[in-house]
Design a protein around this motif. Structure first.
Motif, PDB file in Angstrom:
ATOM      1  N   SER A   1       0.835  -1.186   0.000  1.00  0.00           N
ATOM      2  CA  SER A   1       0.000   0.000   0.000  1.00  0.00           C
ATOM      3  C   SER A   1       0.883   1.253   0.000  1.00  0.00           C
ATOM      4  O   SER A   1       2.073   1.199   0.291  1.00  0.00           O
ATOM      5  CB  SER A   1      -0.935   0.001   1.200  1.00  0.00           C
ATOM      6  OG  SER A   1      -0.248   0.352   2.379  1.00  0.00           O
ATOM      7  N   LEU A   2       0.267   2.380  -0.293  1.00  0.00           N
ATOM      8  CA  LEU A   2       0.990   3.644  -0.351  1.00  0.00           C
ATOM      9  C   LEU A   2       1.612   4.003   0.997  1.00  0.00           C
ATOM     10  O   LEU A   2       2.755   4.454   1.060  1.00  0.00           O
ATOM     11  CB  LEU A   2       0.034   4.748  -0.811  1.00  0.00           C
ATOM     12  CG  LEU A   2       0.620   6.136  -0.996  1.00  0.00           C
ATOM     13  CD1 LEU A   2       1.730   6.108  -2.042  1.00  0.00           C
ATOM     14  CD2 LEU A   2      -0.469   7.109  -1.416  1.00  0.00           C
ATOM     15  N   ILE A   3       0.901   3.792   2.069  1.00  0.00           N
ATOM     16  CA  ILE A   3       1.412   4.149   3.396  1.00  0.00           C
ATOM     17  C   ILE A   3       2.623   3.304   3.773  1.00  0.00           C
ATOM     18  O   ILE A   3       3.504   3.760   4.489  1.00  0.00           O
ATOM     19  CB  ILE A   3       0.292   4.084   4.463  1.00  0.00           C
ATOM     20  CG1 ILE A   3       0.690   4.883   5.710  1.00  0.00           C
ATOM     21  CG2 ILE A   3      -0.037   2.672   4.849  1.00  0.00           C
ATOM     22  CD1 ILE A   3       0.841   6.346   5.480  1.00  0.00           C
ATOM     23  N   GLU A   4       2.701   2.080   3.269  1.00  0.00           N
ATOM     24  CA  GLU A   4       3.871   1.235   3.556  1.00  0.00           C
ATOM     25  C   GLU A   4       5.122   1.752   2.865  1.00  0.00           C
ATOM     26  O   GLU A   4       6.235   1.538   3.339  1.00  0.00           O
ATOM     27  CB  GLU A   4       3.581  -0.206   3.128  1.00  0.00           C
ATOM     28  CG  GLU A   4       2.535  -0.883   3.993  1.00  0.00           C
ATOM     29  CD  GLU A   4       2.060  -2.204   3.404  1.00  0.00           C
ATOM     30  OE1 GLU A   4       2.403  -2.515   2.246  1.00  0.00           O
ATOM     31  OE2 GLU A   4       1.338  -2.919   4.118  1.00  0.00           O
ATOM     32  N   MET A  10       5.024   8.124   9.251  1.00  0.00           N
ATOM     33  CA  MET A  10       3.751   8.456   8.616  1.00  0.00           C
ATOM     34  C   MET A  10       2.761   7.303   8.781  1.00  0.00           C
ATOM     35  O   MET A  10       3.130   6.144   8.649  1.00  0.00           O
ATOM     36  CB  MET A  10       3.952   8.776   7.151  1.00  0.00           C
ATOM     37  CG  MET A  10       4.781  10.027   6.923  1.00  0.00           C
ATOM     38  SD  MET A  10       5.030  10.361   5.182  1.00  0.00           S
ATOM     39  CE  MET A  10       3.542  11.236   4.828  1.00  0.00           C
ATOM     40  N   CYS A  11       1.504   7.675   9.060  1.00  0.00           N
ATOM     41  CA  CYS A  11       0.513   6.624   9.254  1.00  0.00           C
ATOM     42  C   CYS A  11      -0.825   6.946   8.585  1.00  0.00           C
ATOM     43  O   CYS A  11      -1.775   6.205   8.747  1.00  0.00           O
ATOM     44  CB  CYS A  11       0.312   6.359  10.746  1.00  0.00           C
ATOM     45  SG  CYS A  11      -0.325   7.774  11.635  1.00  0.00           S
TER      46      CYS A  11
END
Length: 86
Positions: A1-4, A10-11
């Motif tokens: 995913s983008l957040i990973e 960042m969360c």
């Protein structure tokens, strides 16, 4: 995913439909954060003169282009325009 893929810690990810929407949201988040910390001197937005930032109210003010201001009386003291690099 983008957040990973984002740098830690960042969360959250915030999606926007347009540059105008994302710039409006960025300014509002910055102002909310600085207001919460009672640092009103940190609420100045720095923007390039003649840079395109979108067409909603805040991006029009950020552009520093006369056609986006003429006829509307848009004046905002919290935006500092820098020179265009070209």
């Amino acid at each position: 995913s983008l957040i990973e893929m984002a740098p830690k810690p960042m969360c959250k990810v915030l999606f926007a439909n347009s540059r105008s929407e994302s710039n409006n949201t960025t300014v509002k988040l910055k102002w909310y954060y600085q207001t919460a910390l009672e640092r009103s001197e940190k609420k100045i937005i720095k923007s390039r003169h003649r840079g395109y930032h979108g067409v909603s109210l805040m991006p029009c003010l950020m552009m520093g282009m006369d056609y986006a201001h003429m006829g509307f009386g848009l004046q905002w003291l919290m935006i500092l325009h820098t020179d265009n690099p070209s």
